[in-house]
Design an enzyme around this catalytic site. Structure first.
Site, PDB file in Angstrom:
ATOM      1  NE  ARG A  22      -3.790  -2.116   2.182  1.00  0.00           N
ATOM      2  CZ  ARG A  22      -4.683  -2.469   3.078  1.00  0.00           C
ATOM      3  NH1 ARG A  22      -4.960  -1.663   4.073  1.00  0.00           N
ATOM      4  NH2 ARG A  22      -5.311  -3.620   2.974  1.00  0.00           N
ATOM      5  CB  SER A 114      -8.300  -2.120   2.682  1.00  0.00           C
ATOM      6  OG  SER A 114      -9.273  -2.509   3.600  1.00  0.00           O
ATOM      7  CG  HIS A 115      -8.706   0.635   6.334  1.00  0.00           C
ATOM      8  ND1 HIS A 115      -8.049  -0.544   6.073  1.00  0.00           N
ATOM      9  CD2 HIS A 115      -7.886   1.360   7.115  1.00  0.00           C
ATOM     10  CE1 HIS A 115      -6.885  -0.529   6.704  1.00  0.00           C
ATOM     11  NE2 HIS A 115      -6.757   0.608   7.335  1.00  0.00           N
ATOM     12  CG  ASP A 286     -13.224  -2.271   4.183  1.00  0.00           C
ATOM     13  OD1 ASP A 286     -14.022  -3.047   3.633  1.00  0.00           O
ATOM     14  OD2 ASP A 286     -12.013  -2.539   4.324  1.00  0.00           O
ATOM     15  CG  ASP A 290     -11.615  -6.568   3.685  1.00  0.00           C
ATOM     16  OD1 ASP A 290     -11.900  -5.367   3.889  1.00  0.00           O
ATOM     17  OD2 ASP A 290     -10.440  -6.959   3.517  1.00  0.00           O
ATOM     18  NE  ARG A 291     -10.514  -2.828   7.857  1.00  0.00           N
ATOM     19  CZ  ARG A 291      -9.669  -2.148   8.621  1.00  0.00           C
ATOM     20  NH1 ARG A 291     -10.128  -1.165   9.373  1.00  0.00           N
ATOM     21  NH2 ARG A 291      -8.386  -2.424   8.611  1.00  0.00           N
ATOM     22  CB  THR A 355      -2.676  -7.979  13.434  1.00  0.00           C
ATOM     23  OG1 THR A 355      -3.010  -7.747  14.801  1.00  0.00           O
ATOM     24  CG2 THR A 355      -3.439  -7.012  12.559  1.00  0.00           C
ATOM     25  CD  GLU A 374      -7.632  -9.184  11.592  1.00  0.00           C
ATOM     26  OE1 GLU A 374      -6.484  -9.064  12.041  1.00  0.00           O
ATOM     27  OE2 GLU A 374      -7.965  -8.822  10.452  1.00  0.00           O
ATOM     28  CB  SER A 376      -9.301  -3.989  12.532  1.00  0.00           C
ATOM     29  OG  SER A 376      -9.083  -5.284  11.980  1.00  0.00           O
TER      30      SER A 376
END
Ligand code: VG1
Ligand code: CO
Length: 560
Positions: A22, A114-115, A286, A290-291, A355, A374, A376
């Site tokens: 990232r 992702s987020h 997100d 996935d969140r 994590t 998780e 998160s």
């Protein structure tokens, strides 16, 4: 179509973090930067590369289309047999995992940060998922990283131009070999999987209302991430939810300026609307899908730690698990231990892993893990090898439909049975790397002192006695691989915990994450605010790491 070999130079720092590489978009836009990394992914496939099939897609953020175009050309030139690409380059992370498994491909390339925010001045990311559908484990990402450090050239077929906006199969011949690009509907296969897992008719009855119960009102916020297209199909078309109950469901390259991270800070719009409205449930996802965040009526917040524990307690309601059985539970190390209590009561095996979702995959592949989460905002199961936001929302709805209770009632019943794990996370985003390192060094030095064990730490009138303290390391029970330095842990005698970690998903600077947890079995505490209960421990944690002194911050950027 002919193949050319392009000379390139090494870029430092192409090391995948918690979940892929990232960086700022501007970094990926440098000449050959993206190409180098893609070539390294393909080279790392080794014997599997020639004639392989790979899935390609991303969360719709800025630079996804350019990256897809580059991947098509580089894959063609490297002898890949077929690419299955989401229309417009769009696939959620859970959808990529679904497709890899369904079509038994050699893996997939996920284009997402992702987020993290998107747009020309924000972030991009590339992640490789293996043939089990899960994020590449450390040995694979290390190999990819090693390749990026010595790359001299990459292969590409520069004349390939594929229109990724239309669903169509393209049959090409590249360097005398067949190469197929299949542009597919981004949603179909994922929807089919969800319909196999859940009891859609009873969820639909819940959402539509019936003679015995009023309509269960939901509000969904996709934060302009990829889930918009999945939400419209699943909740809109399949389950009959009206348009007004689905907001920010157009995927946008910059997420409309939103920070696509479903938590109380960045999904504040949803939280405020539900707090002031009549909705029974709110949910947000997100950027890459996935969140998830789940809230109940009047914005009653379900912590991710509790969310996975509640799902664990009622998992047998869901048709998929009635078929597969419940094999085991797991959580990441910083995640509160609420699920451990459910596992103990139900006599189900429970694992703690570092994590990052990649650590759950081996356990699932070995048939020892059904459900994991998780702190998160990640929840998921062995239906795929990624966490899955929409799956989590559907799981909650399936359970609510059966129990016929509100979210708050379900949580309160849970606490009565199992006690409550109070949990909070403080994020200090974008600190100077040196400042964050000093915090970590301060804690590490203290906890390594042999006299630290047994120390009494106090704040106000609360005293906590240190039981154990270490830098967490994990040995994978399936393949024996070891991951070290996964976070500094201070474990107190009463089961309370303080954990310090540096984020591995940021694109610049350093983010300190501080996780604080305490368990209460006294029902008079259950209605209390987590921040109030955890205040003394948080105070101890801030002092121990001298966080204010070293970062100059009086408060974190995000409190969850
Ligand atoms: C964060 C979370 C971690 C999660 C990872 C990827 O990592 O803490 O639990 O697996 O993001 O999530 P870190 O290293 O920043 O703490 V996602 O939805 O960004 O792929
Ligand atoms: Co994500």
């Amino acid at each position: 179509m002919s193949v050319v070999e392009i000379q390139t130079k090494v870029y430092e720092g192409q090391k995948p973090g918690t979940s892929g590489l990232r960086k700022a978009v501007k970094v990926f836009q440098q000449e050959h930067y993206t190409e180098n990394f893609v070539q390294a992914i393909l080279t790392a496939l080794g014997d599997q590369l020639t004639g392989s099939t790979l899935i390609v897609g991303g969360d719709g953020r800025y630079y996804v289309k350019e990256a897809v175009e580059k991947i098509i050309r580089i894959a063609a030139a490297n002898g890949v047999g077929k690419l299955i690409v989401g229309q417009n380059g769009i696939l959620s992370t859970p959808a990529v995992s679904t497709l890899i498994r369904k079509y038994k491909t050699q893996g997939g390339i996920v284009l997402t940060a992702s987020h993290n925010p998107g747009g020309p001045n924000a972030d991009f990311g590339i992640k490789f998922n293996c043939d089990n559908g899960g994020p590449a484990p450390d040995n694979v990402t290390n190999q990819i990283y090693e390749l990026t450090k010595s790359i001299k050239s990459y292969k590409t077929a520069p004349n390939i131009n594929i229109d990724i906006t239309k669903i169509q199969t393209h049959n090409l011949v590249v360097d005398g070999k067949s190469f197929v690009v299949d542009i597919i509907d981004s949603v179909d296969d994922y929807v089919a999987l969800m319909k196999e897992i859940f009891d859609f008719p009873s969820i639909k009855t819940l959402l539509q209302g019936s003679s015995s119960r009023p309509k269960f009102q939901i509000l969904i916020d996709s934060l302009h991430g990829v889930t918009g297209i999945y939400v419209k199909r699943i909740f809109g078309l399949e389950l009959g939810v009206d348009d007004a109950s689905m907001v920010h469901v157009e995927p946008l390259e910059d997420f409309g300026g939103l920070h696509p991270d479903p938590n109380l800070t960045y999904a504040a719009d949803l939280v405020n609307t539900v707090r002031n409205g009549t909705h029974d449930m709110g949910m947000a996802f997100d950027g890459d899908g996935d969140r998830n965040m789940i809230i109940g009526k009047k914005a009653f917040f379900v912590t991710p730690t509790d969310s996975v524990a509640v799902l664990a307690a009622h998992l047998d309601i869901i048709p998929y698990f009635q078929k597969t059985g419940i094999k085991g539970y797991a959580r990441s190390m910083p995640t509160g231990a609420a699920i451990d209590r459910v596992a103990a009561k139900k006599k189900v095996e429970c694992f703690e892993v570092p994590t990052g979702w990649k650590y759950f995959g081996n356990l699932m592949d070995a048939g020892r893990l059904s459900l994991c989460g998780e702190e998160s905002f990640g929840t998921g199961s062995d239906h795929i090898r990624e966490k899955d936001g929409i799956w989590a929302a559907l799981a909650w709805l399936n359970i609510i439909a059966k129990l016929n209770k509100s979210i708050e009632e379900i949580l309160k019943d849970h606490w009565i049975t199992y006690g409550r794990n109070f949990f909070t996370r403080y994020d200090y985003e974008n600190c100077a790397i040196e400042d964050a390192s000093r915090v970590m060094a301060e804690v590490e030095t203290k906890i390594q002192d042999p006299s630290f064990k047994g120390t009494k730490l106090s704040s106000g009138n609360k005293v906590y006695v240190v039981g154990e303290a270490d830098n967490y390391s994990y040995k994978d029970p399936i393949d024996g691989s070891v991951a070290t330095k996964q976070g500094l842990r201070v474990l107190f005698e009463d089961g309370s915990r303080i954990i310090y970690r540096l984020s591995g998903t940021g694109s610049s600077g350093a983010t300190i994450r501080l996780y604080v947890e305490s368990y209460e079995s006294d029902p008079t505490t259950f209605d209390k605010d987590a921040q109030e209960i955890l205040k003394p421990l948080v105070g101890i944690a801030l002092d121990l790491g001298k966080i204010k002194e070293f970062t100059g911050r009086n408060a974190p950027t995000v409190i969850t």
